[in-house]
Motif scaffolding. Structure first.
Motif, mmCIF file in Angstrom:
data_model
loop_
_atom_site.group_PDB
_atom_site.id
_atom_site.type_symbol
_atom_site.label_atom_id
_atom_site.label_comp_id
_atom_site.label_asym_id
_atom_site.label_seq_id
_atom_site.Cartn_x
_atom_site.Cartn_y
_atom_site.Cartn_z
ATOM 1 N N UNK A 3 43.574 22.084 49.000
ATOM 2 C CA UNK A 3 43.612 20.883 48.179
ATOM 3 C C UNK A 3 43.970 21.166 46.734
ATOM 4 N N UNK A 4 43.510 22.301 46.212
ATOM 5 C CA UNK A 4 43.836 22.676 44.834
ATOM 6 C C UNK A 4 45.315 23.025 44.707
ATOM 7 N N UNK A 5 45.842 23.787 45.662
ATOM 8 C CA UNK A 5 47.261 24.135 45.623
ATOM 9 C C UNK A 5 48.135 22.892 45.740
ATOM 10 N N UNK A 6 47.720 21.942 46.562
ATOM 11 C CA UNK A 6 48.514 20.725 46.735
ATOM 12 C C UNK A 6 48.651 19.954 45.428
ATOM 13 N N UNK A 7 47.658 20.087 44.548
ATOM 14 C CA UNK A 7 47.665 19.349 43.287
ATOM 15 C C UNK A 7 48.245 20.148 42.132
ATOM 16 N N UNK A 8 48.627 21.407 42.391
ATOM 17 C CA UNK A 8 49.176 22.223 41.315
ATOM 18 C C UNK A 8 48.134 22.916 40.474
ATOM 19 N N UNK A 9 46.901 22.982 40.972
ATOM 20 C CA UNK A 9 45.840 23.670 40.247
ATOM 21 C C UNK A 9 45.875 25.170 40.474
ATOM 22 N N UNK A 10 44.807 25.831 40.057
ATOM 23 C CA UNK A 10 44.730 27.289 40.152
ATOM 24 C C UNK A 10 43.502 27.678 40.972
ATOM 25 N N UNK A 11 43.697 28.598 41.913
ATOM 26 C CA UNK A 11 42.611 29.088 42.754
ATOM 27 C C UNK A 11 42.232 30.493 42.293
ATOM 28 N N UNK A 12 40.955 30.692 42.038
ATOM 29 C CA UNK A 12 40.431 31.992 41.642
ATOM 30 C C UNK A 12 39.494 32.464 42.756
ATOM 31 N N UNK A 13 39.656 33.707 43.183
ATOM 32 C CA UNK A 13 38.850 34.235 44.274
ATOM 33 C C UNK A 13 37.686 35.063 43.744
ATOM 34 N N UNK A 14 36.498 34.778 44.269
ATOM 35 C CA UNK A 14 35.315 35.588 43.972
ATOM 36 C C UNK A 14 35.061 36.525 45.140
ATOM 37 N N UNK A 15 34.694 37.764 44.840
ATOM 38 C CA UNK A 15 34.417 38.744 45.892
ATOM 39 C C UNK A 15 33.008 38.616 46.441
ATOM 40 N N UNK A 16 32.108 38.062 45.651
ATOM 41 C CA UNK A 16 30.707 37.910 46.034
ATOM 42 C C UNK A 16 30.168 36.671 45.338
ATOM 43 N N UNK A 17 29.181 35.992 45.925
ATOM 44 C CA UNK A 17 28.605 34.816 45.263
ATOM 45 C C UNK A 17 27.595 35.143 44.175
ATOM 46 N N UNK A 18 27.309 36.413 43.962
ATOM 47 C CA UNK A 18 26.293 36.785 42.979
ATOM 48 C C UNK A 18 26.670 36.259 41.591
ATOM 49 N N UNK A 19 25.703 35.696 40.857
ATOM 50 C CA UNK A 19 26.017 35.141 39.533
ATOM 51 C C UNK A 19 26.583 36.171 38.561
ATOM 52 N N UNK A 20 26.156 37.426 38.663
ATOM 53 C CA UNK A 20 26.684 38.449 37.758
ATOM 54 C C UNK A 20 28.175 38.681 37.979
ATOM 55 N N UNK A 21 28.685 38.279 39.137
ATOM 56 C CA UNK A 21 30.120 38.354 39.406
ATOM 57 C C UNK A 21 30.803 37.016 39.103
ATOM 58 N N UNK A 22 30.196 35.908 39.542
ATOM 59 C CA UNK A 22 30.847 34.599 39.416
ATOM 60 C C UNK A 22 30.825 34.044 37.996
ATOM 61 N N UNK A 23 29.748 34.240 37.272
ATOM 62 C CA UNK A 23 29.665 33.663 35.931
ATOM 63 C C UNK A 23 30.755 34.212 34.999
ATOM 64 N N UNK A 24 31.031 35.522 35.006
ATOM 65 C CA UNK A 24 32.147 35.997 34.184
ATOM 66 C C UNK A 24 33.500 35.423 34.623
#
Length: 452
Positions: free
Chosen positions: A248-269
């Motif tokens: 859905x994001x690609x269809x709208x021309x947005x940007x997809x960012x991939x997280x390797x883990x859901x841990x906040x120390x990884x996702x928050x940055x």
């Protein structure tokens, strides 16, 4: 339709096409249109921020991958097990297979011998795409062992360093070639069920039905070119892949960012670095994020506007903390890989957002709430949810005996979810008809655990 799949009745398909839900566009063709519209805009970003793939670059990459897969013997109708972590490779591989008419079988990175062997046997897969190692586990050795038992796996492609005579995914791309266009009513890929009685079943999703699902959910969520979506959950799940998620994001021309883990120390940055605006998680991840935010994490999350929460019950006391603690709008989501999705809306009153799982996303979604006798319960009472609609399957792949139990004679899917409806039509999830263990968003059959 692929042998072993249950199609929608002809008159129902005609009605969905006439209403404009199904537009006869394949997912591979849609990517071509997005590349033309968005050009060099960034489409995909890996967790480290070092790989930034533009729309046109992604489109060309998929063409070259499709040609390379074809040169190595893959063709229309071939099933390919795709077990990759959250990286741009997953998107490129799947869209290349869409263009080729081959069918990705989504396989969670956490799966091991039992599940892989089952999925290969059930799907008839002739190839696999895996990482070299992920979270300290060597997937090349896993596939080698499964292949010794099931030699039908003729090709193994490895994202990273190959071994055992396998082919590096980086060596697959070839000069683009003309390929026949799949029919939009054909199966595009297979999602996995969260089984209540056995190992996962295969859910066939067509180009038509999945394009509609991602389009309608993106419209409800207001996804546009300014959307930056953080894919936190394994992208093999329906939730991050297409609710509206990555597609859905690609269809709208947005940007997809991939997280390797859901841990906040990884996702928050990642949220701070990429100015993420939108993400989708499950309640266990919400607990982690809330704890980190309340302890003080030192990251700027001000760009994050909407947080979808689904897959399991979100308790009121947790829901009430999300907005004040994370500074986001909560959107409750209920749904299933089999089809039906319900969302709270951005203009719903706070009580509706905090205490319900919202309304169906499509005007064509049909719902019944029934008791053990299959009769509809009184308004407000709890019963099993039955549903059918333009993106809800009519039968699992190669599962005729199970389908006879899981579907009514007139095509309603028995979800196994216990729900009640509010006077204004919102769904409130109360539990499950049968026991399942929810682990990281994956619903595992208690019977399966007991059997092992």
């Amino acid at each position: 339709m692929l042998d072993g799949c249950v199609p929608w009745p002809d008159e129902v398909s005609a009605r969905y096409r006439e209403a404009g839900y199904w537009r006869g566009e394949t997912l591979g063709r849609l990517l071509r249109r997005w590349a033309e519209a968005y050009g060099d805009r960034t489409a995909l970003v890996d967790a480290g921020g070092t790989r930034r793939i533009g729309y046109r670059e992604l489109d060309e990459w998929c063409d070259r991958l499709a040609a390379g897969f074809a040169a190595r013997g893959l063709g229309p109708g071939d099933r390919v097990l795709v077990q990759l972590p959250n990286t741009p490779d997953f998107v490129a591989v799947c869209f290349a297979l869409f263009r080729l008419g081959a069918l990705p079988v989504f396989c969670l990175p956490a799966y091991r011998h039992n599940e892989l062997r089952h999925l290969v046997e059930l799907s008839g897969a002739v190839a696999c795409v895996v990482p070299d190692t992920y979270n300290g586990f060597d997937h090349r050795d896993l596939v080698r062992d499964v292949r010794e038992q099931l030699p039908q796996i003729a090709r193994v492609f490895v994202a990273g360093e190959p071994a055992h005579g396998f082919t590096a995914l980086a060596d697959v791309p070839a000069d683009p070639v003309a390929l026949p266009e799949p029919d939009a009513s054909d199966v595009a890929f297979f999602l996995l069920s969260g089984g209540t009685t056995a190992l996962p079943k295969l859910i066939p999703r067509t180009h038509d039905d999945y394009a509609y699902q991602t389009r309608i959910t993106a419209e409800i969520c207001g996804v546009d070119e300014d959307t930056v979506y953080l894919a936190v959950l394994p992208v093999e799940f329906n939730f991050p892949w297409g609710c509206p998620g990555v597609i859905g994001t690609l269809a709208a021309g947005g940007r997809v960012v991939f997280a390797e883990t859901p841990q906040p120390l990884h996702c928050f940055p990642l949220i701070e670095r990429e100015r993420v605006t939108f993400s989708s998680v499950i309640p266990t991840i919400v607990h982690l994020w809330l704890a980190a935010a309340e302890e003080g994490h030192g990251h700027d999350l001000s760009s994050l506007d909407v947080l979808q929460v689904g897959s399991a019950k979100l308790h009121l006391e947790v829901a009430e903390r999300i907005g004040p603690t994370l500074g986001v709008r909560l959107q409750q989501v209920f749904g299933m890989a089999e089809g039906l999705l319900t969302f709270t809306r951005y203009d719903d009153d706070p009580e509706t957002v905090l205490t319900t799982q919202g309304r169906p996303v499509s005007p064509a979604d049909e719902i019944r709430v029934v008791g053990p006798d299959d009769r509809e319960v009184a308004p407000g009472e709890t019963g099993e949810l039955l549903t059918r609609g333009p993106y809800t399957l009519r039968g699992y792949f190669r599962a005729p005996e199970h389908n006879a139990r899981a579907f009514t004679a007139d095509g309603f899917y028995r979800s196994g979810d216990l729900v009640r409806r509010t006077p204004t039509g919102e769904i409130v999830v109360e539990g499950r008809v049968k026991d399942v263990v929810v682990r990281g968003g994956d619903k595992v059959s208690a019977t399966e655990v007991e059997g092992i």
